[in-house]
Scaffold this active site. Structure first.
Site, short mmCIF file in Angstrom:
data_model
loop_
_atom_site.label_atom_id
_atom_site.label_comp_id
_atom_site.label_asym_id
_atom_site.label_seq_id
_atom_site.Cartn_x
_atom_site.Cartn_y
_atom_site.Cartn_z
N SER A 148 0.85 -1.19 0.00
CA SER A 148 0.00 0.00 0.00
C SER A 148 0.88 1.24 0.00
O SER A 148 2.02 1.21 0.48
CB SER A 148 -0.89 0.01 1.25
N TYR A 161 -2.14 -0.44 10.10
CA TYR A 161 -2.14 -0.93 8.72
C TYR A 161 -0.84 -0.54 8.01
O TYR A 161 -0.21 -1.36 7.33
CB TYR A 161 -3.34 -0.37 7.98
#
Length: 250
Positions: A148, A161
């Site tokens: 990501s 995350y």
């Protein structure tokens, strides 16, 4: 350089985690359309069965592997089962992951933080460990690890995350270094904002129509599974449609 998109994966075996929805599902359909046999891994059997129906209706084949990534011994057994049936693995797509809480670091419950690390890092390491011998037996083993953009920039409230994705990227890079003298090529992917359920969960006020679909993103990722791929240990940015070199300190 990204390989040409017109290539066949006939007779190749591809394992995809998180295959029941989003980018994982779209990749499963793309690879199956090119002739790969799909080993589809996900927690929900209903989603896997719907995927299987779509693959079969398009003339492809799949083996469904319902698996909860909390079950680490089951991940280990997956590699043994693949070895027993096929004796090798040609493609790994490590796509499964969870978002976890979007909250200040000091407000995250310990069990929630540990859950993100278990699914996004520890289970990925177990998957890498169990399939490495199988990828080595392929003449052109390929591994793709979904990351990501938040792995590369500090973004308030995304600590759990972001940390998990930064860690899984480093796992991929180290793994690529370890296998550099083999035919196995391992790369990480930054898919960018994509029209998925996870994105909607993270950004509830966002208009999904402004984002590329999972199918559009998958179409750009698929060339990284090509036997002609030569790059390894890199980050592929889907939005830029190119590899981005990591900056290595002297």
């Amino acid at each position: 350089m990204v390989p040409a998109s017109d290539f066949s994966l006939k007779d190749r075996i591809a394992l995809i985690s998180g295959a029941s929805r989003g980018i994982g599902r779209a990749l499963a359909l793309e690879l199956a359309a090119r002739g790969a046999h799909i080993i589809a891994v996900a927690r929900q059997s209903a989603g896997l069965e719907a995927l299987d129906d779509s693959i079969q209706s398009a003339g492809g084949t799949a083996t469904l592997a319902p698996l909860d990534l909390h079950d680490m011994p089951a991940i280990d057994r997956l590699g043994a089962a693949i070895n027993e049936r096929w004796g090798k693995l040609d493609i790994l797509v490590a796509n499964a992951g969870i978002l976890g809480p979007i909250a200040p670091l000091g407000h995250i419950e310990a069990q929630d933080f540990e859950e993100v690390m278990m699914i996004n890092i520890t289970s990925q390491w177990r998957l890498i460990r169990t399939v490495e011998p199988l990828l080595r037996r392929s003449d052109a083993g390929r591994a793709i690890i979904l990351s990501s953009g938040v792995a590369h920039r500090a973004r308030a409230f995304w600590g759990a995350y972001a940390a998990s994705k930064a860690a899984v990227e480093m796992l991929g890079r180290v793994w690529a270094e370890e296998l550099q003298q083999t035919p196995v090529k391992i790369n990480c992917i930054n898919p960018g904002a994509t029209r998925t359920e996870m994105r909607a969960q993270a950004m509830p006020g966002e208009n999904p129509e402004t984002l590329p679909t999972a199918e559009e993103v998958a179409a750009r990722i698929v060339p990284l599974t090509s036997p002609a791929l030569t790059r390894t240990g890199k980050l592929f940015d889907v939005r830029q449609n190119r590899f981005v070199d990591y900056h290595m300190p002297d």
